[in-house]
Design an enzyme around this catalytic site. Structure first.
Site, PDB file in Angstrom:
ATOM      1  CG  HIS A 330      -1.993   1.142   1.147  1.00 36.96           C
ATOM      2  ND1 HIS A 330      -2.005   2.273   1.448  1.00 36.96           N
ATOM      3  CD2 HIS A 330      -3.311   1.049   0.524  1.00 36.96           C
ATOM      4  CE1 HIS A 330      -2.980   2.772   1.193  1.00 36.96           C
ATOM      5  NE2 HIS A 330      -3.807   2.234   0.456  1.00 36.96           N
ATOM      6  CG  ASP A 389      -8.342  -4.163  -3.249  1.00 30.71           C
ATOM      7  OD1 ASP A 389      -9.563  -4.229  -3.047  1.00 30.71           O
ATOM      8  OD2 ASP A 389      -7.343  -3.330  -3.838  1.00 30.71           O
TER       9      ASP A 389
HETATM   10  N1  COA Z   1       3.817  -6.721  -5.877  1.00 29.86           N
HETATM   11  C1  COA Z   1       4.699  -6.310  -6.606  1.00 29.86           C
HETATM   12  N2  COA Z   1       5.474  -5.173  -6.401  1.00 29.86           N
HETATM   13  C2  COA Z   1       4.985  -4.454  -5.521  1.00 29.86           C
HETATM   14  C3  COA Z   1       3.918  -4.782  -4.511  1.00 29.86           C
HETATM   15  C4  COA Z   1       3.170  -5.951  -4.833  1.00 29.86           C
HETATM   16  N3  COA Z   1       2.243  -6.164  -4.171  1.00 29.86           N
HETATM   17  N4  COA Z   1       3.857  -3.712  -3.628  1.00 29.86           N
HETATM   18  C5  COA Z   1       4.626  -2.713  -4.112  1.00 29.86           C
HETATM   19  N5  COA Z   1       5.560  -3.106  -5.085  1.00 29.86           N
HETATM   20  C6  COA Z   1       6.482  -2.463  -5.911  1.00 29.86           C
HETATM   21  C7  COA Z   1       5.941  -1.170  -6.347  1.00 29.86           C
HETATM   22  O1  COA Z   1       5.576  -1.577  -7.848  1.00 29.86           O
HETATM   23  C8  COA Z   1       7.199  -0.273  -6.229  1.00 29.86           C
HETATM   24  O2  COA Z   1       8.091  -0.661  -7.266  1.00 29.86           O
HETATM   25  P1  COA Z   1       9.003   0.228  -8.448  1.00 29.86           P
HETATM   26  O3  COA Z   1       9.624   0.992  -7.480  1.00 29.86           O
HETATM   27  O4  COA Z   1       9.743  -0.589  -9.259  1.00 29.86           O
HETATM   28  O5  COA Z   1       7.639   1.271  -9.116  1.00 29.86           O
HETATM   29  C9  COA Z   1       7.936  -0.793  -4.851  1.00 29.86           C
HETATM   30  O6  COA Z   1       7.439  -1.889  -4.765  1.00 29.86           O
HETATM   31  C10 COA Z   1       7.705   0.294  -4.031  1.00 29.86           C
HETATM   32  O7  COA Z   1       6.178   0.497  -4.009  1.00 29.86           O
HETATM   33  P2  COA Z   1       5.420   1.372  -2.855  1.00 29.86           P
HETATM   34  O8  COA Z   1       5.897   2.793  -2.984  1.00 29.86           O
HETATM   35  O9  COA Z   1       5.631   0.662  -1.498  1.00 29.86           O
HETATM   36  O10 COA Z   1       4.182   1.260  -3.529  1.00 29.86           O
HETATM   37  P3  COA Z   1       3.442   2.132  -4.483  1.00 29.86           P
HETATM   38  O11 COA Z   1       2.702   3.321  -3.797  1.00 29.86           O
HETATM   39  O12 COA Z   1       4.249   2.548  -5.934  1.00 29.86           O
HETATM   40  O13 COA Z   1       2.135   1.276  -4.768  1.00 29.86           O
HETATM   41  C11 COA Z   1       0.378  -0.012  -4.709  1.00 29.86           C
HETATM   42  C12 COA Z   1       1.183   0.807  -3.937  1.00 29.86           C
HETATM   43  C13 COA Z   1      -0.892  -0.737  -3.866  1.00 29.86           C
HETATM   44  C14 COA Z   1      -0.027  -0.121  -6.124  1.00 29.86           C
HETATM   45  C15 COA Z   1       1.340  -1.448  -4.804  1.00 29.86           C
HETATM   46  O14 COA Z   1       1.579  -2.104  -3.433  1.00 29.86           O
HETATM   47  C16 COA Z   1       0.770  -2.675  -5.617  1.00 29.86           C
HETATM   48  O15 COA Z   1       0.934  -2.689  -6.982  1.00 29.86           O
HETATM   49  N6  COA Z   1       0.001  -3.739  -5.024  1.00 29.86           N
HETATM   50  C17 COA Z   1      -0.659  -4.622  -5.790  1.00 29.86           C
HETATM   51  C18 COA Z   1      -2.002  -4.177  -6.207  1.00 29.86           C
HETATM   52  C19 COA Z   1      -2.812  -4.006  -5.161  1.00 29.86           C
HETATM   53  O16 COA Z   1      -3.139  -4.888  -4.223  1.00 29.86           O
HETATM   54  N7  COA Z   1      -3.339  -2.788  -5.242  1.00 29.86           N
HETATM   55  C20 COA Z   1      -4.679  -2.646  -4.167  1.00 29.86           C
HETATM   56  C21 COA Z   1      -4.316  -1.425  -3.577  1.00 29.86           C
HETATM   57  S1  COA Z   1      -5.466  -1.161  -2.218  1.00 29.86           S
END
Ligand code: COA
Length: 452
Positions: A330, A389
Site C-alpha cells: 500500500h 483487496d
Molecule cells: N507486488 C509487486 N511489487 C510491489 C507490490 C506488490 N504487491 N507492492 C509494491 N510493489 C513495488 C512497487 O511497484 C514499487 O516498485 P517500483 O519502485 O519498481 O515502481 C515498489 O514496490 C515500492 O512501492 P510502494 O511505494 O510501496 O508502493 P506504491 O505506492 O508504488 O504502490 C500499490 C502501491 C498498492 C499500487 C502496490 O503495492 C501494488 O501494486 N500492489 C498490488 C496491487 C494491489 O493490491 N492494489 C490494491 C491497493 S489497495
C-alpha cells in the site's frame, strides 16, 4: 456491436516502432528530477492539499525515515474501528450513517439518520426510460465501464447539470449515491443476458431497505438474503466508503472538480480510475491470482510450494505477468491495513460456514510469504502488509456476488468519499490543480513534407 476492427499486424508493428523511438525517457532522470508517481524520495506522497474528510495513517517519520506503525483509518475524526464497533454492537447497518458522516462531517442524530435513509431509499430508481435507453440498449461486458457511461449519461437527464452551487451539488451527490446500486445491478443483469447467455432478472427496488440489502435483493434471482449476509456486505461498504484525498480515484475527482466541471464528468472519471488493477480493480485480480495459485500448487498448506509459485508471480513468469502480488502493499499503510484487519476478522465465520475456509487460509499464507518473496525477487525492503483487496474478493464470493461485481461494489461504496471530496474541493480550494511537467524533448525544425 462486438466487431473490433484491428489494424493489420505490420501496420501496428510499424506504428509501435515509430512511437517507441520517440517516447522513451531516461529512467535515471525520471527517478532523480521528478517526484515520480507524485511521491517524495522517502516514498511519502507529495502534499497536494488539506482535508477534513479523512486521515489515512500508515507510518511516522523518524529522523527523516519512514517508520512503520499499525494502520489507522479515520473518517471525519472518527476511527474506523470505533465507527464499525458502534454499529456492530447495536447490530444495525452502518453504511448510511457513514455516508452522512462523510458528507456532513458529523454523526447524524437518530432523526437525521432516519430521514436520510428514506431519502436514499426514495432515489434508488433511475429517471424514466433511463434503464431502457442507456443500459438495456447499450450493454457492456465490463460493469465499471457501463457505470461510468451511465453516470456520464445522467448529465442529460438533469435539468441543471452544470450548476456547481452547494445546494445543487449536494442534491446531485445524494441522488448519485442512492442510484448507483441500481445502475450496477441493471448493468450486471443486462451483461448476464447479453454476454453470458443467461437469464436477466430485474426486481423493482423495495422501499425501506439499506444499501447492502438493496444490492443483495436486486442481485439474487429469488431476492432472498440473510441478515448476517447483509450486515457483512454493509461492513464492506463502510470500509470502502472513503480513503483520503490522495488515492487515485479521489484525486481524479478533485482534479476534475477543480476545473469547475459537472459532477457527472468528475464521478465518471473517478470510476474509470478505480477500474485500474493497481487501484480498485485489484480485488478481482486477487481472485484471478488465487485461481492461478490453486491450479498450480498441489498442497495449499505446503508453504514451500506456495512460496515457489509466488516467486514465479513476482518474477512475472506466472499470474498476469505484471510481477505484482495482488492484495499486498500500500502507498501509505506499512504494518497493517485496518480495512483488511476488520474484513478478515468479521468475514471468517461466514466464509468458513460456506466452505471457503481452505481458501481463506491460502490467502493468509500468501499474506505471510509475500513480503519475503518480494524482498528476494524485487528487492523491496519496505514493510508490506495485506491490503483490503486481499480478502474482499473472498468475502464477496462467500456472499455469492460474482467477480465482475467486486470492483463495482467498491465504486458504489466510494461514491460517498468522492462526493465529499468534490464538495471540499469546490468550496474550500477554488484553484485549478495544475502540476508541472518538465519538457525533455530537444527542439527540432519543422521539415516540409517533401523533404522528410
Ligand atoms: N507486488 C509487486 N511489487 C510491489 C507490490 C506488490 N504487491 N507492492 C509494491 N510493489 C513495488 C512497487 O511497484 C514499487 O516498485 P517500483 O519502485 O519498481 O515502481 C515498489 O514496490 C515500492 O512501492 P510502494 O511505494 O510501496 O508502493 P506504491 O505506492 O508504488 O504502490 C500499490 C502501491 C498498492 C499500487 C502496490 O503495492 C501494488 O501494486 N500492489 C498490488 C496491487 C494491489 O493490491 N492494489 C490494491 C491497493 S489497495
Amino acid at each position: 456491436m462486438n466487431e473490433t476492427r484491428e489494424f493489420s499486424r505490420t501496420t501496428l508493428e510499424d506504428l509501435c516502432e515509430e512511437l517507441q523511438k520517440n517516447t522513451s525517457i531516461d529512467a535515471s532522470r525520471n527517478k532523480t528530477e521528478v517526484k515520480r508517481g507524485l511521491r517524495n524520495s522517502d516514498g511519502s506522497g507529495v502534499m497536494a492539499g488539506l482535508t477534513k474528510v479523512c486521515n489515512v495513517h500508515g507510518y511516522v517519520m523518524n529522523e527523516g525515515e519512514k517508520a512503520p506503525v499499525p494502520g489507522r483509518l479515520i473518517y471525519r475524526g472518527i476511527d474506523i474501528y470505533d465507527l464499525v464497533d458502534g454499529c456492530q454492537k447495536e447490530g444495525r447497518f452502518g453504511y448510511e450513517e457513514t455516508v452522512w458522516l462523510l458528507l456532513f462531517g458529523k454523526l447524524p442524530t437518530k432523526a437525521q439518520l432516519e430521514g436520510f435513509q428514506s431519502l436514499l431509499s426514495s432515489y434508488r430508481d433511475l429517471p424514466e426510460y433511463f434503464a431502457e435507453d442507456t443500459i438495456l440498449k447499450a450493454p457492456s461486458p465490463n460493469i465499471m465501464n457501463k457505470m461510468a457511461r451511465a453516470v456520464l449519461t445522467l448529465y442529460s437527464y438533469d435539468d441543471n447539470p452544470d450548476d456547481t452551487s452547494m445546494q445543487n451539488n449536494l442534491q446531485q451527490s445524494i441522488q448519485l449515491i442512492a442510484s448507483v446500486p441500481t445502475i450496477m445491478s441493471y448493468a450486471y443483469q443486462v451483461k448476464r443476458r447479453y454476454y453470458d447467455n443467461d437469464n436477466m432478472v430485474f426486481h423493482p427496488f423495495k422501499d425501506g431497505l439499506s444499501t447492502s440489502e438493496s444490492i443483495l435483493y436486486s442481485l439474487r434471482d429469488d431476492s432472498s438474503y440473510t441478515r448476517e449476509e447483509a450486515l457483512l456486505l454493509d461492513l464492506c461498504l463502510i470500509l470502502h466508503a472513503e480513503h483520503g484525498g490522495g488515492n487515485n480515484s479521489t484525486f481524479t475527482t478533485r482534479v476534475l472538480s477543480s476545473s469547475g466541471t459537472d459532477i457527472y464528468s468528475a464521478i465518471g472519471a473517478a470510476i474509470g480510475s478505480l477500474k485500474g488493477p493497481r487501484h480498485g480493480g485489484a480485488n478481482a485480480k486477487v481472485t484471478e491470482m488465487q485461481n492461478a495459485v490453486k491450479q498450480n500448487v498441489k498442497n495449499w498448506e505446503d508453504e514451500e510450494e506456495v512460496r515457489a509459485f509466488l516467486m514465479k508471480i513476482a518474477r512475472g513468469e506466472a499470474g498476469d505477468g505484471s510481477g505484482l502480488i495482488y492484495g499486498m502493499g500500500h502507498a501509505v499503510y506499512t504494518m497493517s491495513d485496518p480495512r483488511a484487519v476488520l474484513l478478515k476478522k468479521t468475514a471468517y465465520p461466514l466464509a468458513e460456514k460456506q466452505g471457503f475456509g481452505p481458501e481463506f487460509r491460502l490467502l493468509e499464507t500468501i499474506e505471510k510469504l509475500a513480503p519475503d518473496v518480494l524482498a528476494e525477487v524485487r528487492g523491496i525492503d519496505k514493510t508490506l502488509c495485506a491490503n483490503v483487496d486481499m480478502y474482499s474478493g473472498l468475502v464477496y464470493r462467500a456472499l455469492r456476488i460474482p467477480p465482475e461485481l467486486f470492483t463495482p461494489i467498491f465504486a458504489v461504496a466510494r461514491m460517498a468519499g468522492w462526493c465529499a471530496h468534490r464538495m471540499e474541493e469546490l468550496y474550500t480550494c477554488r484553484r485549478i490543480i495544475r502540476p508541472a511537467y518538465k519538457s525533455v524533448m530537444p527542439e527540432q525544425p519543422y521539415v516540409a513534407i517533401s523533404d522528410r
